[in-house]
Design a protein around this motif. Structure first.
Motif, PDB file in Angstrom:
ATOM      1  N   LEU A 106     116.553  53.200   9.609  1.00 49.24           N
ATOM      2  CA  LEU A 106     117.434  52.349   8.802  1.00 49.24           C
ATOM      3  C   LEU A 106     117.357  52.726   7.331  1.00 49.24           C
ATOM      4  N   THR A 110     120.409  54.395   4.765  1.00 47.91           N
ATOM      5  CA  THR A 110     120.931  53.528   3.707  1.00 47.91           C
ATOM      6  C   THR A 110     120.709  54.072   2.309  1.00 47.91           C
ATOM      7  N   LEU A 436     117.366  44.459   5.181  1.00 43.46           N
ATOM      8  CA  LEU A 436     117.895  45.161   6.348  1.00 43.46           C
ATOM      9  C   LEU A 436     118.361  44.214   7.454  1.00 43.46           C
ATOM     10  N   PHE A 437     117.732  43.032   7.572  1.00 40.37           N
ATOM     11  CA  PHE A 437     117.967  42.210   8.763  1.00 40.37           C
ATOM     12  C   PHE A 437     118.509  40.807   8.498  1.00 40.37           C
ATOM     13  N   LYS A 439     121.427  38.702   6.657  1.00 43.74           N
ATOM     14  CA  LYS A 439     122.705  38.826   5.952  1.00 43.74           C
ATOM     15  C   LYS A 439     122.786  37.911   4.730  1.00 43.74           C
ATOM     16  N   GLN A 518     127.536  43.799   2.428  1.00 42.63           N
ATOM     17  CA  GLN A 518     126.606  43.451   3.503  1.00 42.63           C
ATOM     18  C   GLN A 518     127.012  44.120   4.814  1.00 42.63           C
ATOM     19  N   GLU A 522     125.030  47.101   6.923  1.00 45.96           N
ATOM     20  CA  GLU A 522     124.646  46.919   8.323  1.00 45.96           C
ATOM     21  C   GLU A 522     125.145  48.074   9.178  1.00 45.96           C
ATOM     22  N   SER A 525     123.236  51.379   8.126  1.00 46.03           N
ATOM     23  CA  SER A 525     121.833  51.418   8.536  1.00 46.03           C
ATOM     24  C   SER A 525     121.680  51.651  10.033  1.00 46.03           C
ATOM     25  N   LEU A 526     122.614  51.100  10.835  1.00 37.89           N
ATOM     26  CA  LEU A 526     122.501  51.206  12.291  1.00 37.89           C
ATOM     27  C   LEU A 526     123.138  52.478  12.858  1.00 37.89           C
TER      28      LEU A 526
END
Length: 537
Positions: A106, A110, A436-437, A439, A518, A522, A525-526
């Motif tokens: 991740l 990013t 990262l996790f 929002k 945001q 997401e 990163s994924l």
């Protein structure tokens, strides 16, 4: 048994030790010069042009991570406190699972060069970058203290330099070499030094491990019996010598374990290594390689620690000029005489140089990229100016590290590194995880978490037994005692507090962050869509 060598001015031949170390410095300096030819852009200087494979980067991560704490500190801790010393190895290794599962891929998708790139992606740039750069510089400083202390202790043993002035001079020389490596080679030169050092360290430790086991007929139980006989204490095979003597010690162990396991995923110089590969897949591969190499090495430390207890003796190790940090070199002298001592000592020096080079370029990149380029110049620095600032920062950081290392000389390096892990886990990890996790996470939450975690960790360390209150403290006298916090490691308090402050700052924040940013973070990163490529600068 080597109960006399530790009390002489210097085991082995000082000039042979210097010659072997000088040969290593000369060879690596040539490699650094060759690697520096392509340092034309910021991506070249900070991230080596993203040109390393997963295997190469994994080896460099192992070289960066297996510091003086791993080789000198842990072997010494096992030799003197037995099982409790090995808990450092377990904590350092298990921590990589957290880094692999939560951070590596991740983060690579990013960011560009530093940890702050990730934290500021969807939050307000200026305050978050300043906070991230501050925490990075403090963590690097704590880690540098440990490496410099290791350098002072090692050289005091090898060269018979017992006086503080001589050790200070040695620490200054190591700091000067570190500055030279980073100024010339940047991340590419530093990475090659770390790869070479990882190979030498694991090979050297492997040879010593086989040698120790061969003495006892490759029977580990026989080795443990020899260690118990030499120590005169069967308790070195059981938990509790260091962390079981009181309820406070047991809580201190929990605090240490929490810091070790959570700290790796927040160490800026480890996180920066994920940017030197071209893709997230290679970042994952880097961590898998690193876990294997680091795991193998930590198995070696168990044999080496008990081997040092059996062949050298805990009393001789404790009485040596470098204290517990002298266990591995003294074991090498007992096994192979001056030649093996010279080789192992050169590897230990290489370990210190490689790690401090990685720390220094991380700290310099954080200041130049996050403060100068992004905050002062608002993302539009003049061509080449950012790298110039980074190089000047290297010199300043080197001088500060030298001064701090002289002050911390004599402390167990594994212990000092554990403090760096606690500060990293408190100041950086909650914000990385929330960014990262979660929002809803906001800039206010990030600032509360970073500054609150950093301040609480440092304040608790200052008022702990680490700094004052005993002859083993940094202020080595019982007359100075302001240790009102009973634990030596602050992690069990400062890490949960930082997570709580991040949550509280967010829920009390009336402002919300850009939902488009945001969503972009997401997805990136994924999936890696839009992530920095090797060809982009």
């Amino acid at each position: 048994m080597l109960h006399t060598a530790a009390t002489t001015t210097s085991p082995g031949e000082p000039w042979l030790n210097i010659a072997i170390f000088g040969a290593f410095v000369a060879i690596t300096m040539i490699i650094v010069f060759r690697a520096s030819r392509n340092n034309k852009t910021a991506a070249d200087y900070y991230a080596a042009g993203r040109s390393f494979t997963g295997g190469q980067n994994g080896s460099a991560i192992a070289g960066d991570y297996l510091s003086a704490a791993s080789f000198l500190g842990i072997v010494g801790a096992i030799a003197i406190t037995g099982y409790d010393g090995f808990l450092y190895s377990i904590g350092f290794l298990v921590a990589w699972l957290v880094a692999l599962l939560l951070v590596a891929e991740l983060l690579r998708n990013t960011g560009r060069f530093t940890m702050a790139d990730v934290l500021s992606f969807r939050l307000k740039q200026r305050p978050v970058r300043i906070a991230a750069a501050t925490t990075t510089l403090v963590v690097c400083f704590f880690y540098l203290l440990a490496q410099m202390a290791g350098a002072g202790g090692l050289v005091s043993l090898l060269l018979g330099v017992g006086d503080q002035l001589g050790q200070a001079l040695v620490i200054t020389v190591v700091g000067g070499l570190m500055i030279l490596y980073v100024l010339i080679g940047g991340m590419k030169g530093t990475t090659w030094v770390q790869i070479i050092k990882a190979v030498l360290l694991i090979a050297g430790a492997g040879v010593m491990t086989v040698w120790v086991l061969a003495i006892d007929g490759f029977n580990f139980s026989t080795l443990l019996d020899s260690a118990v006989a030499a120590a005169g204490n069967p308790e070195i095979l059981n938990p509790g010598i260091k962390y079981g003597v009181s309820d406070v010690a047991k809580v201190d162990f929990l605090s240490l374990g929490l810091a070790l396991v959570l700290g790796t995923a927040a160490l800026p110089h480890v996180l920066m290594r994920f940017y030197t590969v071209p893709t997230a897949k290679e970042a994952r591969k880097s961590v898998v390689w690193a876990i294997w190499l680091i795991g193998i090495f930590y198995v070696f430390t168990l044999v080496l620690g008990y081997g040092a207890a059996a062949l050298v003796g805990p009393e001789a190790i404790a009485a040596a000029p470098g204290g517990p940090n002298s266990a591995a070199p003294l074991l090498a002298f007992e096994l192979g005489g001056p030649v093996l001592l010279g080789l192992i000592s050169a590897i230990a020096f290489a370990t210190i140089l490689a790690v401090v080079a990685g720390l220094t370029i991380t700290a310099a990149a954080s200041f130049a990229h996050d403060i100068y380029a992004s905050v002062v110049k608002k993302g539009k620095p003049a061509a080449g100016a950012e790298v110039k600032v980074a190089r000047r920062t290297v010199v300043i950081i080197g001088i500060v590290a030298i001064i701090g290392g002289i002050g911390a000389n004599g402390q167990n390096v594994a212990f000092l590194v554990a403090l760096a892990f606690a500060v990293a886990a408190s100041a950086n990890l909650p914000t990385i995880v929330y960014s990262l996790f979660w929002k809803r996470f906001t800039t206010q939450g990030a600032l509360w978490s970073m500054y609150g975690g950093l301040a609480s960790a440092i304040i608790l360390i200052i008022f702990s037994p680490v700094v004052s209150g005993s002859v083993t403290s940094m202020l080595k006298t019982e007359d100075i005692d302001f240790a009102i916090f009973p634990l030596s490691n602050p992690g069990i308090v400062s890490i949960p507090l930082a997570f709580f402050l991040g949550w509280l700052g967010t829920v009390l924040d009336k402002n919300t962050e850009d939902p488009v940013k945001q969503a972009e973070m997401e997805v990136r990163s994924l999936t890696g869509v839009g992530a920095e490529k090797a060809t982009q600068h």
